[in-house]
Write an enzyme that holds these catalytic residues in place. Structure first.
Site, PDB file in Angstrom:
ATOM      1  N   GLY A 113       4.343   5.587  -3.357  1.00 54.23           N
ATOM      2  CA  GLY A 113       5.201   6.831  -3.450  1.00 54.23           C
ATOM      3  C   GLY A 113       6.608   6.497  -3.513  1.00 54.23           C
ATOM      4  O   GLY A 113       6.858   5.380  -3.693  1.00 54.23           O
ATOM      5  N   LYS A 118      16.688   4.801  15.856  1.00 53.59           N
ATOM      6  CA  LYS A 118      16.654   5.475  14.682  1.00 53.59           C
ATOM      7  C   LYS A 118      16.082   6.765  14.714  1.00 53.59           C
ATOM      8  O   LYS A 118      16.384   7.825  14.028  1.00 53.59           O
ATOM      9  CB  LYS A 118      16.123   4.523  13.591  1.00 53.59           C
ATOM     10  CG  LYS A 118      15.952   4.979  12.112  1.00 53.59           C
ATOM     11  CD  LYS A 118      14.380   5.749  11.991  1.00 53.59           C
ATOM     12  CE  LYS A 118      14.283   6.362  10.389  1.00 53.59           C
ATOM     13  NZ  LYS A 118      13.183   6.961  10.232  1.00 53.59           N
ATOM     14  N   PHE A 130       0.826  -1.038  -0.002  1.00 53.25           N
ATOM     15  CA  PHE A 130      -0.012   0.031  -0.078  1.00 53.25           C
ATOM     16  C   PHE A 130       0.891   1.317  -0.009  1.00 53.25           C
ATOM     17  O   PHE A 130       1.690   1.528   0.828  1.00 53.25           O
ATOM     18  CB  PHE A 130      -0.806   0.041   1.287  1.00 53.25           C
ATOM     19  CG  PHE A 130      -1.980  -0.873   1.327  1.00 53.25           C
ATOM     20  CD1 PHE A 130      -3.395  -0.317   0.879  1.00 53.25           C
ATOM     21  CD2 PHE A 130      -1.915  -2.229   1.350  1.00 53.25           C
ATOM     22  CE1 PHE A 130      -4.437  -1.333   0.572  1.00 53.25           C
ATOM     23  CE2 PHE A 130      -3.152  -3.161   1.344  1.00 53.25           C
ATOM     24  CZ  PHE A 130      -4.301  -2.668   0.913  1.00 53.25           C
TER      25      PHE A 130
END
Length: 399
Positions: free
Chosen positions: A11, A223, A8
């Site tokens: 982009g 991160k 999904f």
């Protein structure tokens, strides 16, 4: 029958990062998206390139064996694909997870219990993104209660942490994606181990490039509190000082020192909380500073700084680590300085959240701003410090 993955979000992260690894691991990739033009482009273009740029050079990879489904118009087709897929991944943004959950729920509900459970992995800049998606999927609106009893036989959910800088793309690039060569994709392994809470035939998906771990939280926080903190700090200071790009901002010695100070503070939390060796975290910090300074990945400060309301959230890159550090009695001045620059990121063209932030700052007391934007409680040690910087920003806007 070959391996199949439904992703999904088609982009730049979807095409350039996740789909690239799925393709290289032998999966047919089915993109699900609501943007008509993007879906049509994917279906009419048999291949696209992923260009990896690092200090040592450029590598180009060609992606094939994919197709796209418009989830807005062809839900039934997408449900059938999910029902027979091996993996479902997504990179749609944390706020969109609730919108993709219903169709995933339908696909899982239609899935045969004879198949191995569908591996569901959300690839978002959000702690516990897959848990959040699973919560939406299992909501009674999407999955009836009586179907939850054996739901684990049809789906297994694993949180992940992704790390890769994907800058703004050339408007004429088409489907091609340029990104940095460095990457990290860490996924928790426990949901794919047979137990009383998982199916007996559950297996982790074979995806090259994933690092499988039992405890994901240290990787997620390392991160988020290093890469995202440093990137956003550079962007907000850069915007405030009229810099064009993040790498341009990092060439300013003062901004670079602010960025370094912010992740020096978060490093102390990461080392103390998760037991990561300090020399290992120091090496990671140096690598991150080099990455966000890479001139080959020039990224506009406005783009990196967008969505300041989310980035000033309680569990996000500034307030999250600063709150924990403050409770431990440790230094937070650099993180507060970065947060101040985020509060100053107002009325930026093309960014709705920055306009909403300006309105919140103008219409509310500092205490109410802190409550609405950061979610901090008055009982927390960080609370008065953030109230102070909000008051400062509000006073400056009235001068």
């Amino acid at each position: 029958m070959g391996k199949k993955a439904v992703h999904f979000g088609s982009g730049n992260i979807g095409r350039g990062f996740v789909a690239c690894f799925l393709h290289e691991s032998g999966y047919e990739v089915i993109f699900a998206d609501v943007v008509d033009k993007l879906v049509d482009s994917l279906n009419s273009t048999p291949s696209y390139n992923v260009i990896e740029r690092g200090v040592e050079g450029t590598v180009t990879k060609t992606i094939t064996n994919y197709r796209a489904i418009n989830s807005k118009h062809n839900e039934a087709e997408l449900v059938d694909e999910i029902a027979t897929a091996d993996v479902v991944t997504c990179s749609v943004g944390p706020n969109i997870l609730k919108f993709i959950a219903p169709v995933i729920a339908k696909g899982i509900d239609k899935r045969s219990n004879d198949l191995k459970p569908l591996a569901v992995i959300a690839c978002e800049n959000m702690i516990g993104a897959t848990d959040t998606l699973a919560g939406h999927i299992k909501d009674p609106k999407n999955t009836p209660d009586h179907r939850l009893e054996d739901h684990h036989e049809r789906a297994a959910y694993a949180n992940s942490a992704i790390d890769r800088i994907v800058p703004a793309q050339d408007p004429n690039a088409g489907l091609d994606v340029t990104l940095e060569k460095f990457y990290e994709w860490v996924v928790e392994e426990t949901p794919f181990k047979p137990s009383e809470n998982t199916a007996s035939n559950v297996e982790r998906p074979t995806i090259d490039g994933i690092k499988w771990v039992d405890n994901l939280l240290p990787f997620i926080e390392r991160k988020l509190f290093t890469v995202n903190t440093s990137h956003a700090t550079a962007a907000y200071f850069g915007y405030n000082r009229q810099k064009q790009t993040v790498d341009d901002a990092m060439r300013d010695k003062d901004i670079k020192s602010q960025v370094t100070a912010a992740i020096d503070e978060t490093a102390r939390l990461i080392v103390e909380k998760h037991g990561i060796p300090s020399d290992e975290q120091d090496a990671y910090k140096k690598k991150i500073i080099a990455r966000i300074s890479n001139p080959h990945l020039a990224d506009a400060v406005e783009r990196v700084g967008r969505a300041p309301l989310r980035k000033l959230g309680r569990k996000e890159r500034f307030i999250g680590p600063a709150a924990e550090l403050a409770e431990r009695g440790l230094e937070v001045s650099a993180l507060l300085a970065a947060a101040e620059m985020a509060f100053r990121f107002q009325n930026v063209e093309g960014d709705d959240e920055s306009k909403e932030l300006a309105k919140i700052m103008a219409d509310n007391s500092a205490e109410d701003v802190v409550a609405k934007v950061t979610g901090l409680q008055k009982s927390e040690k960080l609370y008065p410090k953030v109230v102070e910087i909000v008051q400062k920003v509000q006073a400056d806007s009235q001068d």
